[in-house]
Design a protein around this motif. Structure first.
Motif, PDB file in Angstrom:
ATOM      1  N   UNK A  70       2.426   5.557   7.835  1.00  0.00           N
ATOM      2  CA  UNK A  70       1.388   4.631   8.300  1.00  0.00           C
ATOM      3  C   UNK A  70       1.518   3.324   7.518  1.00  0.00           C
ATOM      4  N   UNK A  71       1.351   2.216   8.193  1.00  0.00           N
ATOM      5  CA  UNK A  71       1.474   0.906   7.549  1.00  0.00           C
ATOM      6  C   UNK A  71       0.372   0.729   6.503  1.00  0.00           C
ATOM      7  N   UNK A  72       0.760   0.640   5.240  1.00  0.00           N
ATOM      8  CA  UNK A  72      -0.205   0.461   4.153  1.00  0.00           C
ATOM      9  C   UNK A  72      -0.272  -0.984   3.660  1.00  0.00           C
ATOM     10  N   UNK A  73       0.413  -1.881   4.365  1.00  0.00           N
ATOM     11  CA  UNK A  73       0.355  -3.292   4.010  1.00  0.00           C
ATOM     12  C   UNK A  73       1.446  -3.760   3.071  1.00  0.00           C
ATOM     13  N   UNK A  74       2.161  -2.828   2.444  1.00  0.00           N
ATOM     14  CA  UNK A  74       3.254  -3.227   1.553  1.00  0.00           C
ATOM     15  C   UNK A  74       4.496  -3.553   2.378  1.00  0.00           C
ATOM     16  N   UNK A  75       5.413  -4.304   1.776  1.00  0.00           N
ATOM     17  CA  UNK A  75       6.672  -4.627   2.436  1.00  0.00           C
ATOM     18  C   UNK A  75       7.804  -4.570   1.407  1.00  0.00           C
ATOM     19  N   UNK A  76       8.847  -3.842   1.751  1.00  0.00           N
ATOM     20  CA  UNK A  76       9.994  -3.673   0.863  1.00  0.00           C
ATOM     21  C   UNK A  76      10.972  -4.821   1.071  1.00  0.00           C
ATOM     22  N   UNK A  77      11.421  -5.406  -0.032  1.00  0.00           N
ATOM     23  CA  UNK A  77      12.434  -6.462  -0.009  1.00  0.00           C
ATOM     24  C   UNK A  77      13.721  -5.881  -0.559  1.00  0.00           C
ATOM     25  N   UNK A  78      14.697  -5.695   0.302  1.00  0.00           N
ATOM     26  CA  UNK A  78      15.953  -5.072  -0.107  1.00  0.00           C
ATOM     27  C   UNK A  78      16.800  -6.039  -0.927  1.00  0.00           C
ATOM     28  N   UNK A  79      17.668  -5.522  -1.785  1.00  0.00           N
ATOM     29  CA  UNK A  79      18.546  -6.398  -2.570  1.00  0.00           C
ATOM     30  C   UNK A  79      19.472  -7.213  -1.670  1.00  0.00           C
ATOM     31  N   UNK A  80      19.855  -8.386  -2.176  1.00  0.00           N
ATOM     32  CA  UNK A  80      20.810  -9.216  -1.450  1.00  0.00           C
ATOM     33  C   UNK A  80      22.220  -8.966  -1.976  1.00  0.00           C
ATOM     34  N   UNK A  81      23.242  -9.152  -1.135  1.00  0.00           N
ATOM     35  CA  UNK A  81      24.621  -8.908  -1.580  1.00  0.00           C
ATOM     36  C   UNK A  81      24.977  -9.744  -2.804  1.00  0.00           C
TER      37      UNK A  81
END
Length: 360
Positions: A70-81
């Motif tokens: 369920x959407x809890x409002x957080x957002x994951x930012x993945x590492x960049x190359x």
């Protein structure tokens, strides 16, 4: 030894969202915490990457209430190359938390946008190591039509089939119906790019075909109609280890009163089906099944793992039904059961997958 950080990725946008979430419950429970730091990341049904709770109980498989992200409002930012491989999370209040460097992603995703090569290509682009299948084998095995084409070209026997696209069916149903009639009855109608038996129907009478196609078309515009093979349903688990590709002891799906191994029988403990491993086979049969399983895995350029499903006919012929590059992985699923019967615990199996991802 320093712990390695593993992102356990689950959920997703496919119709198999809940099964992936339930698998996460089993993995979070069994993963070796002395060896790995775990960051659970869920994908909502809408496709948002969110930081999830590290709670196996939250994602337990319950027939009355299937788990979900369920959407809890957080957002994951993945590492960049080319960077530090640091995983950051924007929290619901707008603040950003750095969770440090990650070593590998364990994507336990089923179906489209997870098992079809798309997420694998995404992590390849980000230069983030991940466990399981790669882009090519995932894409091939997600599309049952092309999987059969590749297996046939490698000299592996598959069940006869007719591929039906929705547009072709709407324009010229009669010519397709004539080709399907040549398969005989019963036939199985299944979406080309779905799993967990979602959208699959058994057709025993001619007047059942149209309805079965509509059920399958609800999942995919491309559908396979396959000859119903009479035989024992045998499954063998394949694992890409440091010592090479290995095949487990084969297992068997024994149907006692259920028409076929459907969603309820696979995941919800439905009556009428037994999952048996090891299967009652001769040494010669066991060896041949394992060899064909490995050949099929290699034919699709398999990486990481797969479950190879086949039929053993009364005449002794082995007919490959399909490969799953992220098979059912709940504790009651055939893939882990076969490895447990082969001497590898559920927790050690998870470690094998993670280590294979790290070796890339």
């Amino acid at each position: 030894m320093d712990k390695q950080t593993v992102v356990v990725l689950f959920g997703g946008r496919s119709s198999e969202h809940s099964i992936s979430s339930a698998t996460a419950g089993g993995v979070l429970q069994a993963i070796d915490r002395e060896r790995y730091e775990v960051i659970p990341v869920g994908i909502t049904r809408e496709g948002a990457f969110v930081l999830e709770e590290d709670s196996p109980a939250k994602f337990a498989l319950d027939a009355a209430h299937l788990p979900e992200v369920v959407d809890n409002g957080s957002r994951v930012l993945w590492p960049e190359p080319g960077g530090t491989r640091s995983l950051r999370v924007v929290q619901a209040d707008g603040s950003t938390v750095d969770h440090g460097g990650i070593d590998v992603v364990l994507p336990i995703l089923h179906g489209t946008h997870g098992e079809d090569g798309t997420i694998q290509g995404y992590f390849d682009t980000l230069e983030v190591p991940y466990a399981g299948g790669g882009v090519l084998d995932s894409a091939l095995c997600m599309d049952k039509h092309f999987m059969k084409v590749v297996l046939e070209s490698a000299g592996i026997t598959v069940s006869p089939w007719v591929t039906v696209r929705r547009a072709d069916w709407e324009q010229d149903a009669e010519s397709l119906r004539a080709r399907i009639d040549q398969l005989g009855l019963p036939v199985f109608v299944k979406p080309a790019r779905a799993g967990s038996s979602v959208g699959v129907s058994k057709v025993s009478e001619p007047d059942e075909l149209d309805g079965a196609l509509e059920v399958a078309f609800a999942e995919d515009d491309k559908v396979l109609v396959e000859t119903g093979i009479i035989g024992r349903e045998i499954e063998v688990a394949i694992l890409d280890t440091v010592d090479g590709v290995r095949a487990s002891l084969p297992g068997e799906i024994v149907l006692t009163s259920r028409g076929f191994y459907d969603f309820e029988g696979k995941y919800l403990g439905g009556d009428g089906v037994d999952v048996v491993c090891p299967a009652d086979l001769t040494d010669a049969q066991r060896t041949e099944i394992q060899q064909i399983g490995i050949r099929a895995f290699q034919a699709v350029d398999g990486r990481g793992l797969a479950r190879v499903d086949m039929f053993l006919t009364a005449a002794g012929d082995l007919i490959v039904n399909e490969l799953n590059t992220m098979p059912g992985f709940t504790p009651i699923s055939m893939f882990p059961k076969c490895w447990v019967a082969s001497g590898l615990s559920y927790g050690d199996l998870i470690s094998e997958l993670i280590e294979a991802g790290l070796r890339r």
